[in-house]
Structure formats: C-alpha cells, structure tokens
Design a protein around this motif. Structure first.
Motif, PDB file in Angstrom:
ATOM      1  N   LYS A  40      -8.167   4.140  -5.172  1.00  0.00           N
ATOM      2  CA  LYS A  40      -8.140   3.425  -6.634  1.00  0.00           C
ATOM      3  C   LYS A  40      -7.131   2.440  -6.652  1.00  0.00           C
ATOM      4  CE  LYS A  40      -9.658   7.484  -8.697  1.00  0.00           C
ATOM      5  NZ  LYS A  40      -9.543   8.813  -9.034  1.00  0.00           N
ATOM      6  N   LYS A  41      -7.319   1.553  -7.580  1.00  0.00           N
ATOM      7  CA  LYS A  41      -6.103   0.463  -7.666  1.00  0.00           C
ATOM      8  C   LYS A  41      -4.826   1.047  -7.882  1.00  0.00           C
ATOM      9  CE  LYS A  41      -4.970  -3.540 -10.610  1.00  0.00           C
ATOM     10  NZ  LYS A  41      -5.237  -4.331 -11.777  1.00  0.00           N
ATOM     11  N   GLN A  42      -4.288   2.030  -8.479  1.00  0.00           N
ATOM     12  CA  GLN A  42      -3.081   2.651  -8.472  1.00  0.00           C
ATOM     13  C   GLN A  42      -2.510   3.090  -7.234  1.00  0.00           C
ATOM     14  OE1 GLN A  42      -5.603   3.574 -10.457  1.00  0.00           O
ATOM     15  NE2 GLN A  42      -5.870   5.729 -10.753  1.00  0.00           N
ATOM     16  N   GLN A  43      -3.599   3.435  -6.117  1.00  0.00           N
ATOM     17  CA  GLN A  43      -3.067   4.126  -4.926  1.00  0.00           C
ATOM     18  C   GLN A  43      -2.803   2.986  -3.846  1.00  0.00           C
ATOM     19  OE1 GLN A  43      -6.874   6.149  -4.482  1.00  0.00           O
ATOM     20  NE2 GLN A  43      -5.827   8.019  -5.118  1.00  0.00           N
ATOM     21  N   ARG A  45      -0.737  -0.851  -2.687  1.00  0.00           N
ATOM     22  CA  ARG A  45       0.477  -1.393  -2.847  1.00  0.00           C
ATOM     23  C   ARG A  45       0.462  -2.774  -1.944  1.00  0.00           C
ATOM     24  NH1 ARG A  45       6.388   1.022  -2.748  1.00  0.00           N
ATOM     25  NH2 ARG A  45       7.557  -0.837  -3.587  1.00  0.00           N
ATOM     26  N   GLY A  58      -1.603   1.759   1.497  1.00  0.00           N
ATOM     27  CA  GLY A  58      -2.333   2.782   0.411  1.00  0.00           C
ATOM     28  C   GLY A  58      -2.325   4.247   0.820  1.00  0.00           C
ATOM     29  N   ARG A  60      -4.015   8.112  -0.786  1.00  0.00           N
ATOM     30  CA  ARG A  60      -4.635   9.051  -1.460  1.00  0.00           C
ATOM     31  C   ARG A  60      -4.835  10.409  -1.063  1.00  0.00           C
ATOM     32  NH1 ARG A  60     -10.277  10.137  -0.679  1.00  0.00           N
ATOM     33  NH2 ARG A  60     -10.979   9.183   1.271  1.00  0.00           N
ATOM     34  N   LYS A  88      -6.766  -8.888  -5.979  1.00  0.00           N
ATOM     35  CA  LYS A  88      -7.543  -7.976  -6.740  1.00  0.00           C
ATOM     36  C   LYS A  88      -8.292  -6.979  -6.167  1.00  0.00           C
ATOM     37  CE  LYS A  88     -11.381 -11.109  -6.753  1.00  0.00           C
ATOM     38  NZ  LYS A  88     -12.150 -11.975  -7.628  1.00  0.00           N
TER      39      LYS A  88
END
Length: 153
Positions: A40-43, A45, A58, A60, A88
């Motif tokens: 996911k995006k929030q995982q 950097r 990243g 997760r 993105k």
C-alpha cells in the motif's frame, strides 16, 4: 500463564526481497517502475539525498511475527532535474518520474552550429553555492595536507 503477550513476540523479517524494476526512457523524462503487488502507498518511502541518490524502501506485515521488506538505492542521472522528481503509486506499481533537464535559452545562444551546447558553459551553470562551498572546503583540506607533507618531508 500459557498465553503470550505482544511484547514477548520477537519481530523477525522472513522476506527481504529485490522488487522487479523496469525503466521507461522517453525524450523528456525517464520513469522507473517498481512492481510492488500487495503493498500500500503508506508502506512505501521514496527519498532523495544531497548526493543525488534515490532511496526507495518499503515494509509490510505478512502476519503477527513476519514482515516483508525491500530497500533499493539508485544514482540519479546528471541530466535529470532532481528538483522535479515525483512518485506515484497505483495498481501495485510505484512510478518514479525523473524529468530531464532542458537547456536554457542562454546556453542555446552560444553560437554553436546546429544548437550544439558548449559543455564548459553547462558545467558552469550546474555549480551552485553548496557545490562551490564543498569544492572550496575540499581544496583547502588538500592544500593543507600537501603543505603538511612538504613541511614534514
């Protein structure tokens, strides 16, 4: 008595991996596509440091005790405009867009045939204040060390 608390569980990374990446080279930009299904995006950097290095990482959770992570570092090309890099994420693909530098009008009017750019002029345009300070500091250290060696020997 027989139950474990969250503080007793040790975190262990079961999966360090190298994500599949591919480059898309275009005239005005380069795009690095990093394939990260299940993230996911929030995982994720994405960072750029002062040495023009792009760091992508990243992490997760797989379950309570296991995680999956990756870390990738890439040098940014000299013809890339680092101030305009953007990222993105969608459909499991992290796209890092790196616009290429375009010659300014002043470098195009240097009188070279066919729009050829004088490379010494481009070099002078690339040096900014931070770079100049770093180069000056390095020269001071080199001269001081050379003087010390000359004095000692």
């Amino acid at each position: 008595m027989g139950t474990k608390t969250g503080s007793n569980l040790k975190q262990s990374y079961s999966e360090d991996f190298e994500p599949f990446c591919n480059w898309v080279n275009e005239e005005a930009r380069d795009v690095l596509q990093v394939h990260l299904p299940d993230f996911k995006k929030q995982q994720l950097r994405v960072q750029i440091n002062v040495l023009r290095s792009l760091k992508i990482s990243g992490e997760r959770h797989l379950d309570e005790r296991r995680r999956s992570r990756f870390r990738k570092e890439i040098r940014i090309s000299q013809d890339c405009n680092a101030d305009e890099i953007r990222a993105k994420f969608g459909r499991g693909i992290l796209s890092i867009i790196m616009p290429k530098k375009t010659p300014s009008r002043s470098t195009q009017r240097n009188g070279k045939p066919g729009g050829e750019i004088d490379q010494s002029l481009v070099w002078r345009l690339r040096i900014n204040r931070k770079t100049a300070v770093k180069v000056a500091a390095a020269l001071v250290v080199i001269v001081a060390f050379g003087s010390y060696l000359a004095y000692r020997y």
